[in-house]
Design a protein around this motif. Structure first.
Motif, short mmCIF file in Angstrom:
data_model
loop_
_atom_site.label_atom_id
_atom_site.label_comp_id
_atom_site.label_asym_id
_atom_site.label_seq_id
_atom_site.Cartn_x
_atom_site.Cartn_y
_atom_site.Cartn_z
N THR A 15 0.83 -1.20 0.00
CA THR A 15 0.00 0.00 0.00
C THR A 15 0.87 1.25 0.00
OG1 THR A 15 -1.83 -1.10 1.11
CG2 THR A 15 -1.75 1.29 1.28
N ASP A 45 2.36 1.77 -3.34
CA ASP A 45 1.38 2.36 -4.27
C ASP A 45 1.32 3.87 -4.10
OD1 ASP A 45 0.71 -0.09 -5.34
OD2 ASP A 45 -1.14 -0.32 -4.17
N THR A 70 -3.91 3.86 -4.42
CA THR A 70 -3.87 2.41 -4.26
C THR A 70 -5.24 1.83 -4.54
OG1 THR A 70 -3.39 0.57 -2.78
CG2 THR A 70 -4.29 2.57 -1.76
N HIS A 97 -7.27 0.19 1.96
CA HIS A 97 -6.97 1.52 2.47
C HIS A 97 -5.89 1.42 3.54
CE1 HIS A 97 -7.57 5.40 4.49
NE2 HIS A 97 -8.27 5.79 3.44
N LEU A 98 -5.08 2.46 3.65
CA LEU A 98 -4.01 2.47 4.64
C LEU A 98 -4.55 2.14 6.04
CD1 LEU A 98 -1.07 3.15 5.46
CD2 LEU A 98 -1.80 5.54 5.66
#
Length: 823
Positions: free
Chosen positions: A692, A695, A702, A706-707
């Motif tokens: 991630t 990305d 990304t 999600h982060l």
């Protein structure tokens, strides 16, 4: 020097003719030149033989009016057109309207979206000519807000065009029509703001790039604030000693250059044209952009000297809508006419009422989204009000909450005087638009339309204290004569003072509302195509592309990763029978484009497209042999996993990096395009979190988790709620939540309060910091991308905020997408 070689003075040379000497002085005293004597003339528009500009404008106007209103024309429409044309002819302006009409015609003929906005939308002539899209007669708009005899200046018509190539076509049409020396863009004076000043003065003093980046972010939070004395404390919180000699020198230089001119830039859309040679009036220089020319004066200079400017403004949303409509027509097979969208679509308004408006036009900001659940728009005019209400005028004039209370039935609708009810009825007795205040002056004090516009201007940006005093005295006299006295009179005066300049024109709001509704309709009914349009129109809008992608995924749109074997330069739609975004019929996924790969050149992307159409790539070596990729380009593609579909040996990111490291880079070398010997990568594979972050680092987007999803397990243990879970928490309960900070705002009208928008894997949430808390948490707030906050929850009318009592940083800003800060 010998006396014989000296030149005799004029007095000695003409000693026998003293009258000649006296005459030269007489001539010099009679010679006078000012910049008003430049000889500028606006070009006359060519018209058919046997007609003049006025008669040709009249003919085009009534032909267009019959297309807009039908035949025969309603009496109100004909009377309004006659009124406007009479004034236009009296002010000798037919040529100006013909030129603007010609530009709009050119755009329409090439199927380029074009819409006039601003006060021009108050004109029925502009509507009939197809320059604007709002019916001013039907909306009862005031023409004198646009043009009046008292103003004594040229009208201002802004044309919104799709940004990028479509707008450039229109600009080049104007350049070609009026000649290389007859048209040019206006300049803008770029001045040093705090962040730029820190960076450039820091370079002079030898600061490193990382130090400058941190200092610039920290110090720039004080931009345009009165609390500069807090700078020392702020720097200490950031780990910087404000007393060190280099820091003191930096701050001194920044303070000295801030606000000074740095260079001339190019105006976003202002173009000036002249009859004859413009370069005989003002210096013209080539712009850095090909086929562009720029005058060396800014728009204010041009206006002061009577040089006419036409604004051809690039609007990113029009570019996005244009592409969305093309995709809906050509890929989805559903032709849509933007001018004939279903009006007041219930599904679209239900989405707007939920504040589900990320990516839409004008109603996507944090403040707008906080108002929509209270406003609950149901029809087009509600959108007009919504767009106008979150502006400095209504906020400073304390008109927002009274309007919303009246709309919700919590406050009685009243009027300052019965005669004002027809003017204020549509806005529930609250003046929200400039046109309303002009009509109030006309009705309550007997002003003419032109005098009312003069009142607005006198109390506006270029205030004249003496003129304001005269007009206010006349305003009060007129109200006294009509029995409007006491508090009612004072309320009207306060409204005009606070609203005269900062209020939004109703015509402008209506023009924007058309685009806002179109964007919301397409987001609701064609979400995949709309996302592609938004991504390809970047940079634009309120949110970073990463937020747009995550919002679309939460709505069921499949977003596919960048892939050399499938991605074009631009983002595209891909049909997919099993796509999660299935609606009715065939569904579509979004394929991210190569334009989002950091460091990959546009020409490289187009070569990849061309070569892939010729024959598919067989491997990373085949790609490198056929496309002249720079070293960094190939490595970035490998790090993103964009080579997996073309090379089994590069199926993971680390294996891809290992494979490309062994490739021959020179396309002319003996082994170019040959497969390297098989070799397994000894490198450990990236973790999901590392993928991630890769990305974000390499593309800013990304399509994967999600982060915050990677951090959720740890956050759960501390009872940190998601954005979606906050919706079920009752008002007043203390909560903990966390997210990626995508918006930081501290508007001047907010009295020091700071507003945040956080994003996680379930959506967005809002937070408020008091002035005291903002000072306390200023450094972690501006140096961290992901924060955890704690405080009591406000949950009223579907609007949710956390009042921040504590804030802790979780992830630094390094390599993560930019947020929308203080704009």
């Amino acid at each position: 020097m010998p006396e014989t070689l000296r030149k005799p003075s004029p007095a000695r040379r003409f000693a026998d003719r003293p009258d000649w000497i006296r005459a030269t002085r007489d001539v010099s005293e009679r010679c006078e030149f000012t910049l008003r004597d430049l000889g500028y003339r606006f070009p006359a528009f060519p018209v058919p033989e046997g007609t003049c500009q006025a008669s040709w404008l009249r003919r085009l106007t009534f032909e267009g009016a019959r297309g807009r209103y039908g035949h025969p024309l309603p009496l109100r429409v004909r009377a309004q057109l006659e009124h406007e044309l009479k004034l236009i002819e009296k002010l000798d302006l037919p040529g100006y309207f013909l030129i603007v009409h010609d530009i709009a015609r050119f755009a329409r003929e090439r199927k380029i979206l074009c819409q006039g906005r601003g006060s021009a939308a108050n004109s029925a002539v502009c509507y009939a000519l197809g320059i604007t899209a709002i019916d001013p007669v039907g909306m009862e708009l005031l023409f004198e807000r646009f043009l009046s005899e008292e103003r004594g200046e040229w009208p201002d018509i802004d044309l919104d065009l799709p940004s990028g190539d479509p707008r450039e076509q229109v600009i080049q049409y104007v350049f070609d029509k009026y000649g290389e020396r007859g048209a040019a863009m206006t300049a803008v004076v770029i001045t040093y703001r705090t962040r730029m000043a820190v960076r450039e003065m820091g370079k002079v003093l030898g600061f490193g790039a990382d130090s400058l980046d941190r200092l610039a972010r920290t110090i720039s939070t004080l931009e345009h604030r009165e609390d500069l004395d807090e700078l020392g404390s702020l720097l200490r919180q950031a780990g910087v000693d404000p007393t060190s000699p280099r820091i003191r020198s930096l701050l001194d230089l920044v303070d000295r250059v801030r606000g000074l001119p740095r260079h001339l830039g190019q105006h976003s859309g202002g173009i000036v044209i002249a009859a004859g040679r413009l370069d005989e009036v003002v210096p013209i220089e080539p712009a850095s952009m090909a086929n562009r020319r720029v005058v060396q004066w800014d728009k204010e200079d041009c206006a002061d000297l009577g040089i006419i400017k036409i604004d051809l403004l690039g609007l990113g949303m029009l570019r996005a809508l244009e592409e969305t409509l093309e995709l809906v027509r050509n890929v989805e097979g559903q032709p849509i006419d933007l001018a004939r969208l279903p009006p007041d679509d219930p599904a679209t308004y239900a989405m707007i009422q939920r504040a589900d408006t990320i990516g839409t036009f004008q109603i996507e900001s944090r403040a707008q989204m906080a108002t929509l659940p209270r406003m609950k728009p149901e029809r087009f005019y509600d959108l007009v009000v919504e767009i106008a209400i979150i502006r400095p005028g209504p906020i400073v004039g304390q008109m927002v909450n009274p309007y919303l209370r009246r709309r919700a039935g919590r406050e009685e609708v009243t009027y300052p005087h019965p005669s004002l009810e027809p003017i204020l009825k549509r806005t529930l007795g609250i003046p929200l638009f400039q046109e309303q205040l002009l009509r109030i002056a006309m009705t309550a004090a007997g002003f003419s339309a032109g005098e009312a516009e003069e009142l607005r201007r006198a109390m506006g940006f270029k205030r004249s204290v003496e003129r304001m005093r005269q007009l206010e005295s006349r305003l009060r006299t007129g109200m006294n004569e009509r029995g409007i006295v006491g508090e009612n009179q004072e309320a009207i005066i306060r409204g005009i003072h606070s609203f005269a300049f900062y209020g939004f024109p109703e015509s402008h709001a209506a023009s924007f509302a058309l685009i806002a509704y179109a964007s919301a309709y397409l987001k609701r009914h064609h979400p995949a195509a709309f996302l592609v349009g938004l991504l390809n129109a970047q940079p634009m809008g309120f949110y970073h592309p990463s937020t747009l992608v995550k919002d679309a995924q939460r709505h069921g749109i499949e977003v596919r990763a960048i892939d050399v074997g499938r991605s074009d330069w631009r983002c595209t739609l891909e049909p997919e029978q099993e796509c999660a975004a299935r609606k009715d019929g065939e569904a579509f996924a979004v394929r991210l484009g190569l334009r989002y790969v950091a460091g990959v050149r546009k020409e490289t992307g187009h070569v990849i497209e061309t070569e892939r159409r010729r024959r598919p790539f067989r491997s990373a070596a085949d790609l490198a042999g056929r496309v002249a990729l720079q070293r960094g380009e190939l490595e970035t593609l490998a790090e993103l996993g964009a080579l997996a579909s073309i090379d089994p040996a590069a199926s993971t990111r680390r294996s891809a990096l290992w494979q490309v490291a062994a490739l021959e880079r020179d396309p002319d070398a003996l082994f170019a395009g040959h497969e390297p010997p098989e070799s397994l990568s000894p490198l450990p594979e990236l973790t999901p979190l590392e993928e991630t972050l890769a990305d974000y680092r390499s593309s800013g987007i990304t399509p994967g988790p999600h982060l915050m999803a990677h951090l959720r397990g740890t956050l759960r243990k501390r009872k940190v709620l998601t954005a979606a879970e906050l919706r079920d928490v009752p008002d007043g309960r203390r909560v903990r939540t966390a997210g990626f900070v995508i918006v930081r705002q501290r508007p001047g009208s907010a009295k020091g309060f700071c507003f945040l928008t956080l994003e996680d894997e379930t959506g967005t949430s809002n937070a408020i910091l008091t002035p005291r808390q903002f000072k306390r948490f200023r450094v972690p707030l501006h140096t961290s991308s992901v924060v955890e906050i704690e405080g009591p929850l406000q949950n009223v009318d579907g609007v949710i905020h956390v009042r921040v009592a504590n804030l802790e940083p979780l992830v630094t800003r390094q390599s993560l997408p930019d947020s929308h800060d203080y704009r």
